[in-house]
Design a protein around this motif. Structure first.
Motif, PDB file in Angstrom:
ATOM      1  N   GLN A 216      -4.548   5.265  -1.898  1.00 18.49           N
ATOM      2  CA  GLN A 216      -4.396   4.284  -1.181  1.00 18.49           C
ATOM      3  C   GLN A 216      -4.482   4.854   0.428  1.00 18.49           C
ATOM      4  OE1 GLN A 216      -5.164   0.953  -1.912  1.00 18.49           O
ATOM      5  NE2 GLN A 216      -5.448   0.575  -0.021  1.00 18.49           N
TER       6      GLN A 216
ATOM      7  N   ASP B  98       0.947  -1.716   0.360  1.00 17.96           N
ATOM      8  CA  ASP B  98      -0.503   0.161  -0.013  1.00 17.96           C
ATOM      9  C   ASP B  98       0.859   1.281   0.403  1.00 17.96           C
ATOM     10  OD1 ASP B  98      -2.208  -1.414   0.138  1.00 17.96           O
ATOM     11  OD2 ASP B  98      -2.711  -1.475   1.814  1.00 17.96           O
TER      12      ASP B  98
ATOM     13  N   CYS C 289      -9.369   0.104   5.128  1.00 13.73           N
ATOM     14  CA  CYS C 289      -7.928   0.776   4.208  1.00 13.73           C
ATOM     15  C   CYS C 289      -9.179   1.152   3.051  1.00 13.73           C
ATOM     16  CB  CYS C 289      -6.968  -0.091   3.210  1.00 13.73           C
ATOM     17  SG  CYS C 289      -5.950   0.408   4.844  1.00 13.73           S
TER      18      CYS C 289
END
Length: 83
Positions: A62, A54, A78
């Motif tokens: 992200q 990420d 997330c």
């Protein structure tokens, strides 16, 4: 870049988020399994590996989502744009 309101904190995912993300995955496993193959065997190591990924895709927006109305941030999950 971060975005913070009274109840919400949006920030780039880092390894510091791994513990909260792992807890959310473990708690949500039954709901995740039909859609997210990586939820089959959630380990802290696999979660840390995901956070490293990420970090690399931060350019694709992200972010880690936290709810903080209790005065103590709680990792809510997330969100990212996936192709």
């Amino acid at each position: 870049m971060t975005l913070e309101t009274e109840r919400l904190l949006l920030e780039p995912v880092t390894e510091a988020h791994a513990k909260g993300i792992n807890a959310a995955v473990v708690d949500s496993r039954p709901e995740l399994l039909p859609w997210m193959p990586w939820a089959r065997k959630p380990t802290m190591d696999s979660t840390i590996e995901l956070t490293h990924r990420d970090v690399r895709v931060w350019a694709e927006n992200q972010v880690s989502i936290s709810e903080s109305s209790s005065g103590r941030p709680h990792r809510a999950g997330c969100r990212g744009h996936h192709s």
